[in-house]
Design an enzyme around this catalytic site. Structure first.
Site, PDB file in Angstrom:
ATOM      1  N   TRP A 153      33.677 -24.315 -23.052  1.00 38.62           N
ATOM      2  CA  TRP A 153      34.952 -25.560 -22.849  1.00 38.62           C
ATOM      3  C   TRP A 153      34.909 -25.700 -21.936  1.00 38.62           C
ATOM      4  O   TRP A 153      35.911 -26.754 -21.918  1.00 38.62           O
ATOM      5  CB  TRP A 153      36.291 -24.650 -22.794  1.00 38.62           C
ATOM      6  N   ASN A 154      34.402 -24.641 -20.889  1.00 33.07           N
ATOM      7  CA  ASN A 154      34.246 -25.273 -19.403  1.00 33.07           C
ATOM      8  C   ASN A 154      33.766 -27.011 -18.961  1.00 33.07           C
ATOM      9  O   ASN A 154      34.549 -27.354 -18.136  1.00 33.07           O
ATOM     10  CB  ASN A 154      33.747 -24.388 -18.248  1.00 33.07           C
ATOM     11  N   CYS A 172      30.542 -22.014 -14.499  1.00 35.68           N
ATOM     12  CA  CYS A 172      28.810 -20.797 -14.343  1.00 35.68           C
ATOM     13  C   CYS A 172      28.646 -20.816 -13.045  1.00 35.68           C
ATOM     14  O   CYS A 172      27.682 -19.720 -12.186  1.00 35.68           O
ATOM     15  CB  CYS A 172      28.436 -21.252 -15.331  1.00 35.68           C
ATOM     16  N   LYS A 222      28.247 -26.602 -32.384  1.00 38.35           N
ATOM     17  CA  LYS A 222      29.255 -25.749 -33.199  1.00 38.35           C
ATOM     18  C   LYS A 222      30.210 -25.772 -31.274  1.00 38.35           C
ATOM     19  O   LYS A 222      29.711 -25.679 -30.136  1.00 38.35           O
ATOM     20  CB  LYS A 222      29.215 -24.648 -33.046  1.00 38.35           C
ATOM     21  N   PRO A 223      30.478 -27.039 -31.158  1.00 33.34           N
ATOM     22  CA  PRO A 223      32.108 -26.950 -29.874  1.00 33.34           C
ATOM     23  C   PRO A 223      32.437 -25.249 -29.461  1.00 33.34           C
ATOM     24  O   PRO A 223      33.205 -24.857 -30.679  1.00 33.34           O
ATOM     25  CB  PRO A 223      33.079 -28.349 -29.410  1.00 33.34           C
ATOM     26  N   GLU A 260      22.635 -19.621 -21.285  1.00 34.42           N
ATOM     27  CA  GLU A 260      22.894 -19.868 -20.621  1.00 34.42           C
ATOM     28  C   GLU A 260      24.290 -19.069 -20.087  1.00 34.42           C
ATOM     29  O   GLU A 260      25.202 -19.631 -21.143  1.00 34.42           O
ATOM     30  CB  GLU A 260      22.951 -21.714 -20.500  1.00 34.42           C
ATOM     31  N   GLY A 318      27.752 -19.383 -23.211  1.00 32.76           N
ATOM     32  CA  GLY A 318      28.744 -19.315 -22.791  1.00 32.76           C
ATOM     33  C   GLY A 318      28.372 -17.158 -22.117  1.00 32.76           C
ATOM     34  O   GLY A 318      27.605 -17.618 -20.933  1.00 32.76           O
ATOM     35  N   SER A 319      29.100 -16.312 -22.359  1.00 29.31           N
ATOM     36  CA  SER A 319      29.285 -15.412 -21.472  1.00 29.31           C
ATOM     37  C   SER A 319      27.724 -14.637 -22.019  1.00 29.31           C
ATOM     38  O   SER A 319      27.401 -14.986 -23.092  1.00 29.31           O
ATOM     39  CB  SER A 319      30.901 -14.503 -21.657  1.00 29.31           C
TER      40      SER A 319
END
Length: 502
Positions: free
Chosen positions: A148-149, A279, A172-173, A245, A223-224
């Site tokens: 989302w960032n 990130c 898939k956003p 990533e 993502g995380s």
């Protein structure tokens, strides 16, 4: 939040969720939660579309992709506004990431043939009778799970390159930015005449898991690290390869001969832009002790104009759960002895976090060891660049970073354990389409962007063609003792000479 659409037939109602404006809580849009069956159906359609898309020439795909690029460019204000509403970031920042994404789409489209098309390779003396080539074939369908960032730039780094390589894509956003993802897919679908080459499935974690366990040929995730591990575990069920990533705890190293004004400007942008939700942003700063006080004074002065507020230079924290993490990191650093230069514990509000700069932050505090993902900077003095490199590398992450130095910048950058480093700038590598993007360690693996990024969405196909009879027939049961002796003599001449070790 989940809801149910009001329809005449309750049995036909479909679960939905809302995307909210993080600055004020307003509803931006309502989107369906795709079920496992719906995800599988989308992937099945993508496989059919991939037959057409992958069968096109590189030139034809380039034309479609460049048309898509032009559509995005002409409608950039529309997309930037949507991104602004869903993420809360300033419209100028939203436009900036779209600009970068446009450039990457163009690069991938224009360079795919040269990088992925058939290429001659030398066969070597043993196989001198063979003509050898290698080419890179599309995988089929690529699944993408985006963040989302940076809801345009980051997923396009996978989507654009996967499409240029001849794959169909199911995206898939993030549940925080579904409208941006749908906008991207809708505009591409316009360009290809309605064919489902690039589709979006919206939803929450269950939808993402369904994509991981579907019949995609590869999955790219951003993502995380914790979620990345779940993605890998889900994809392992079908031996689906992944690109991960994940997060970072990137540092900026500032040597004593650096331009302090420019270094402070870069550190402030790297740490505070997008409310620190980057990130590859700067979270740690290691400054040579001889210029430490000067640097802190300079960045403190520059930071005075920054304020997180509606319509300000810094927007809100997009994901509400991150607020508590940011505050805990600030509190932990202060409790362990860090000095507050600006901001602090009371900088954390309900939706916005004011810029926080801390100095002399203990290396065992979470502000140093864990990804904060908020507008904070931990600035510490070092006695030497050796110490700066050692502290920078003392992390399980290894995504990116920056170095400011007039003399030894590149040498320092080479010693930083990360996938990417900028010298005398910040995050510049992300804007260079020809460079690979990705990390090491807990920051993930695999690469997007550049030639490496194109090849990530392909498999290598090696072909040999016999162009004349071999001097010695080695792959035959008719091979005799004389041939064995001759080949042993030849390989000894080629590789058996003594090499003096230095």
């Amino acid at each position: 939040m989940t809801a149910t659409l009001d329809t005449p037939a309750a049995t036909e109602s479909k679960p939905t969720f809302e995307s909210l404006n993080p600055a004020n809580g307003d509803v931006v849009g309502v989107h369906p939660i795709a079920s496992k069956a719906e995800v599988d159906a989308a992937v099945a359609r993508a496989h059919e579309a991939a037959e057409w898309w992958g069968g096109l020439s590189f030139a034809d795909r380039e034309e479609y992709l460049l048309t898509w690029r032009s559509v995005i460019t002409r409608r950039i204000a529309q997309l930037a506004q949507l991104s602004h509403l869903e993420t809360g970031k300033p419209q100028g920042d939203a436009q900036l990431e779209i600009v970068m994404a446009i450039d990457h789409i163009a690069w991938a489209a224009k360079h795919a043939k040269k990088i992925l098309g058939p290429q001659k390779v030398k066969s070597g003396l043993l196989m001198a009778n063979q003509a050898s080539t290698v080419e890179y074939k599309s995988l089929g369908v690529v699944g993408v799970i985006g963040p989302w960032n940076y809801p345009v730039f980051t997923p396009v780094g996978s989507i654009g390159y996967a499409l240029a390589a001849g794959n169909a894509v199911v995206f898939k956003p993030s549940e925080y930015t579904p409208g941006v993802g749908q906008w991207l897919a809708d505009t591409f679908t316009e360009v290809v005449g309605g064919r489902p080459v690039f589709q979006v499935v919206t939803g929450l974690g269950e939808t993402g898991n369904a994509l991981c366990t579907s019949a995609v040929n590869k999955l790219a995730f951003t993502g995380s690290g914790a979620t990345g591990k779940k993605v890998m575990a889900a994809c392992a069920q079908n031996l689906t390869p992944v690109i991960i990533e994940a997060g970072g705890k990137d540092s900026m190293i500032i040597d004593q001969d650096a331009d302090i004004t420019k270094a402070a400007e870069a550190a402030l942008w790297g740490g505070m832009s997008n409310a620190g939700q980057t990130c590859i942003g700067t979270e740690r700063v290691y400054v040579h002790e001889k210029v430490f006080d000067k640097f802190v004074a300079e960045i403190s002065e520059q930071a005075k104009v920054l304020k997180a507020e509606p319509g300000g230079l810094i927007g809100p924290i997009t994901m509400p759960s991150q607020i508590g993490i940011i505050k805990s990191h600030i509190d932990d650093a202060i409790a362990k002895g860090a000095t507050v230069v600006t901001g602090g514990s009371d900088a954390v509000g309900e939706r916005f976090v004011q810029p926080t700069i801390l100095t002399n932050v203990p290396e065992n505090s979470t502000e140093i060891t864990e990804e904060t993902f908020g507008p904070t900077l931990a600035i510490n003095p070092v006695k030497s660049m050796e110490e700066a490199i050692e502290l920078t590398n003392a992390t399980r992450y290894g995504l990116a970073g920056a170095v400011f130095a007039k003399k030894n910048g590149v040498d320092i950058a080479r010693r930083v354990r990360s996938g990417m480093t900028s010298v005398n700038s910040v995050v510049a590598f992300a804007g260079v389409p020809a460079l690979p993007f990705g990390g090491v360690g807990d920051s993930g693996f695999g690469r997007i962007h550049g030639p490496d990024g194109l090849k990530e969405f392909t498999y290598a196909k090696a072909i040999t063609r016999q162009r004349m009879k071999p001097l010695m027939m080695l792959t035959s049961f008719a091979r005799d003792a004389k041939t064995d002796k001759n080949v042993a003599t030849m390989i000894t001449m080629m590789h058996g000479g003594k090499k003096t070790l230095k």
